[in-house]
Design a protein around this motif. Sequence first.
Motif, PDB file in Angstrom:
ATOM      1  N   ILE A 213      12.710  29.802  -7.631  1.00  0.00           N
ATOM      2  CA  ILE A 213      11.392  30.977  -7.179  1.00  0.00           C
ATOM      3  C   ILE A 213      10.689  32.097  -6.042  1.00  0.00           C
ATOM      4  O   ILE A 213      10.517  32.799  -6.910  1.00  0.00           O
ATOM      5  N   SER A 214      11.041  30.610  -4.851  1.00  0.00           N
ATOM      6  CA  SER A 214      10.968  32.136  -3.629  1.00  0.00           C
ATOM      7  C   SER A 214      11.991  32.906  -3.956  1.00  0.00           C
ATOM      8  O   SER A 214      12.121  34.278  -3.683  1.00  0.00           O
ATOM      9  N   ARG A 215      13.217  32.911  -4.500  1.00  0.00           N
ATOM     10  CA  ARG A 215      13.917  34.014  -4.686  1.00  0.00           C
ATOM     11  C   ARG A 215      14.426  35.155  -5.704  1.00  0.00           C
ATOM     12  O   ARG A 215      13.783  36.570  -5.213  1.00  0.00           O
ATOM     13  N   GLU A 216      13.426  34.553  -6.887  1.00  0.00           N
ATOM     14  CA  GLU A 216      13.062  35.949  -7.734  1.00  0.00           C
ATOM     15  C   GLU A 216      11.574  35.976  -6.723  1.00  0.00           C
ATOM     16  O   GLU A 216      11.116  37.563  -7.238  1.00  0.00           O
ATOM     17  N   TYR A 217      10.874  35.561  -5.606  1.00  0.00           N
ATOM     18  CA  TYR A 217       9.556  36.287  -5.723  1.00  0.00           C
ATOM     19  C   TYR A 217      10.182  36.989  -4.477  1.00  0.00           C
ATOM     20  O   TYR A 217       9.262  37.725  -4.525  1.00  0.00           O
ATOM     21  N   TYR A 218      10.879  37.157  -3.622  1.00  0.00           N
ATOM     22  CA  TYR A 218      11.152  37.429  -2.778  1.00  0.00           C
ATOM     23  C   TYR A 218      11.993  38.783  -3.382  1.00  0.00           C
ATOM     24  O   TYR A 218      11.982  39.908  -2.179  1.00  0.00           O
ATOM     25  N   GLU A 219      12.682  38.451  -4.195  1.00  0.00           N
ATOM     26  CA  GLU A 219      13.022  40.169  -4.753  1.00  0.00           C
ATOM     27  C   GLU A 219      12.796  40.878  -5.331  1.00  0.00           C
ATOM     28  O   GLU A 219      12.482  42.777  -4.652  1.00  0.00           O
ATOM     29  N   TRP A 220      10.841  40.155  -5.898  1.00  0.00           N
ATOM     30  CA  TRP A 220       9.993  40.581  -6.003  1.00  0.00           C
ATOM     31  C   TRP A 220       9.685  41.954  -5.629  1.00  0.00           C
ATOM     32  O   TRP A 220       9.103  42.493  -5.670  1.00  0.00           O
ATOM     33  N   ILE A 221       9.087  41.085  -4.255  1.00  0.00           N
ATOM     34  CA  ILE A 221       8.427  41.450  -3.232  1.00  0.00           C
ATOM     35  C   ILE A 221       9.030  42.786  -2.952  1.00  0.00           C
ATOM     36  O   ILE A 221       8.347  43.562  -2.540  1.00  0.00           O
ATOM     37  N   ILE A 222      10.240  42.599  -2.303  1.00  0.00           N
ATOM     38  CA  ILE A 222      11.656  43.700  -2.124  1.00  0.00           C
ATOM     39  C   ILE A 222      11.802  45.458  -2.801  1.00  0.00           C
ATOM     40  O   ILE A 222      11.215  46.432  -2.097  1.00  0.00           O
ATOM     41  N   LYS A 223      11.590  44.626  -3.850  1.00  0.00           N
ATOM     42  CA  LYS A 223      11.457  45.713  -4.611  1.00  0.00           C
ATOM     43  C   LYS A 223       9.984  46.602  -4.548  1.00  0.00           C
ATOM     44  O   LYS A 223      10.373  47.717  -5.251  1.00  0.00           O
ATOM     45  N   LYS A 224       9.427  45.898  -4.806  1.00  0.00           N
ATOM     46  CA  LYS A 224       7.824  46.476  -5.325  1.00  0.00           C
ATOM     47  C   LYS A 224       7.414  47.693  -3.993  1.00  0.00           C
ATOM     48  O   LYS A 224       7.056  48.577  -3.868  1.00  0.00           O
ATOM     49  N   ALA A 225       7.979  46.938  -2.420  1.00  0.00           N
ATOM     50  CA  ALA A 225       7.754  47.101  -1.595  1.00  0.00           C
ATOM     51  C   ALA A 225       9.334  48.604  -1.122  1.00  0.00           C
ATOM     52  O   ALA A 225       8.482  49.422  -0.294  1.00  0.00           O
ATOM     53  N   HIS A 226      10.069  48.322  -1.398  1.00  0.00           N
ATOM     54  CA  HIS A 226      11.131  49.013  -1.645  1.00  0.00           C
ATOM     55  C   HIS A 226      12.272  49.490  -2.454  1.00  0.00           C
ATOM     56  O   HIS A 226      13.591  49.112  -2.270  1.00  0.00           O
ATOM     57  N   PRO A 227      11.563  50.179  -3.253  1.00  0.00           N
ATOM     58  CA  PRO A 227      12.383  50.096  -4.141  1.00  0.00           C
ATOM     59  C   PRO A 227      13.927  50.861  -4.229  1.00  0.00           C
ATOM     60  O   PRO A 227      13.878  52.336  -3.151  1.00  0.00           O
ATOM     61  N   GLN A 228      15.203  50.471  -5.204  1.00  0.00           N
ATOM     62  CA  GLN A 228      15.792  51.242  -4.704  1.00  0.00           C
ATOM     63  C   GLN A 228      16.787  51.416  -6.317  1.00  0.00           C
ATOM     64  O   GLN A 228      16.098  51.446  -7.174  1.00  0.00           O
ATOM     65  N   SER A 229      17.307  52.641  -6.098  1.00  0.00           N
ATOM     66  CA  SER A 229      18.189  53.149  -7.542  1.00  0.00           C
ATOM     67  C   SER A 229      18.494  52.363  -7.960  1.00  0.00           C
ATOM     68  O   SER A 229      18.063  52.500  -9.695  1.00  0.00           O
ATOM     69  N   TYR A 230      19.377  51.410  -7.607  1.00  0.00           N
ATOM     70  CA  TYR A 230      20.272  50.515  -8.832  1.00  0.00           C
ATOM     71  C   TYR A 230      18.954  49.626  -9.114  1.00  0.00           C
ATOM     72  O   TYR A 230      19.429  48.625 -10.644  1.00  0.00           O
ATOM     73  N   ASP A 231      18.177  48.980  -8.797  1.00  0.00           N
ATOM     74  CA  ASP A 231      16.693  48.395  -9.440  1.00  0.00           C
ATOM     75  C   ASP A 231      16.588  48.615 -11.052  1.00  0.00           C
ATOM     76  O   ASP A 231      16.295  47.616 -11.683  1.00  0.00           O
ATOM     77  N   SER A 232      16.576  49.710 -11.229  1.00  0.00           N
ATOM     78  CA  SER A 232      16.292  50.509 -13.012  1.00  0.00           C
ATOM     79  C   SER A 232      16.935  50.600 -13.267  1.00  0.00           C
ATOM     80  O   SER A 232      17.406  51.046 -14.865  1.00  0.00           O
ATOM     81  N   ILE A 233      18.724  50.008 -12.748  1.00  0.00           N
ATOM     82  CA  ILE A 233      20.000  50.003 -13.686  1.00  0.00           C
ATOM     83  C   ILE A 233      20.627  48.810 -13.929  1.00  0.00           C
ATOM     84  O   ILE A 233      20.826  47.828 -13.460  1.00  0.00           O
ATOM     85  N   GLU A 234      20.582  48.651 -15.492  1.00  0.00           N
ATOM     86  CA  GLU A 234      21.057  46.764 -16.477  1.00  0.00           C
ATOM     87  C   GLU A 234      22.307  46.249 -14.944  1.00  0.00           C
ATOM     88  O   GLU A 234      23.542  46.867 -14.795  1.00  0.00           O
ATOM     89  N   VAL A 235      22.370  45.269 -14.265  1.00  0.00           N
ATOM     90  CA  VAL A 235      23.833  44.602 -13.809  1.00  0.00           C
ATOM     91  C   VAL A 235      24.349  44.031 -15.229  1.00  0.00           C
ATOM     92  O   VAL A 235      24.223  43.879 -15.982  1.00  0.00           O
ATOM     93  N   ILE A 236      25.318  44.663 -13.810  1.00  0.00           N
ATOM     94  CA  ILE A 236      26.854  43.747 -15.366  1.00  0.00           C
ATOM     95  C   ILE A 236      27.140  42.636 -14.378  1.00  0.00           C
ATOM     96  O   ILE A 236      27.421  42.686 -13.417  1.00  0.00           O
ATOM     97  N   LYS A 237      27.040  41.004 -15.408  1.00  0.00           N
ATOM     98  CA  LYS A 237      28.154  39.949 -14.748  1.00  0.00           C
ATOM     99  C   LYS A 237      28.868  40.294 -14.640  1.00  0.00           C
ATOM    100  O   LYS A 237      29.615  40.877 -15.188  1.00  0.00           O
TER     101      LYS A 237
END
Length: 277
Positions: A213-237
Amino acid sequence: MSCPIIIAILVLCGCSTIIFPADSARILAVELTGGRSHWNFMKSVLQSLIQKGHNLTIFSPFSDIEGCDVNCSLIDTSKDYPTTGSINIAVVLKTLSSTVSLISQSVNITRNRCNDMYNNTDINKILTVRNNSDYEVLLIEPMATECASHIARILQIPVVYLIPSPMLTFVEPILFGHTPNPAVVSHILSQHAVLRKFVQRCINSVLLAYSLISREYYEWIIKKAHPQSYDSIEVIKPSLVFVNSHYITEPSRPVPPNLIPIGGIHLSQPKTIPQVS
């Protein structure tokens, strides 16, 4: 998966005898961290590939890799992010002071490293050529998020993750799509490698849920505060994951089929005991 990549994988898995010819694989490798221990693990994997004649382009803040002269290019990234020699020890101790601090800082550092990487001039030259045929596979460490796989998505090549520690339990779900059973699999931050008591299993379960939960929360916070171009692209596994672990040193646990333990690959060859008078 192309034949040269299969050859590289077989080499790393210890298959020294190959009975059919193939061209050398063209490999792009990026060391995201400035940690010496992280680099020692990746360097050993890369040196194995260099010795087998594969073509490598390596981005790293370290330069101590043997054999990187013919069919190998080493690009210095020491100006992009600091190495362990220039990191404040007090900051490190503060980061390791609690689970929340460790996970939040890990997410923050990973995204900062990704931002630095994507701002690198040489990386940008590679990424601006879409459908680039110069590389067939990407080798990189995922750390705490999947922002590094953006390179593989742009170049349309498979990605192989190198994890220099035992399995990172709190990022395992995003890498493999499943969560380890906390009643059986000890969390990487747990005080117990083997869960023998009911209380230990309960604590381990809470720790896993808390860290996920902490990892998901902190990544969500950072994405909201500092969005990057790679956030909108589907990741490759990852097609494969090489982990610095081994059956003889870690407790038994179920692992995905694309995970290969190569613990000890970074250890130097033993030397003879010196003679003393």
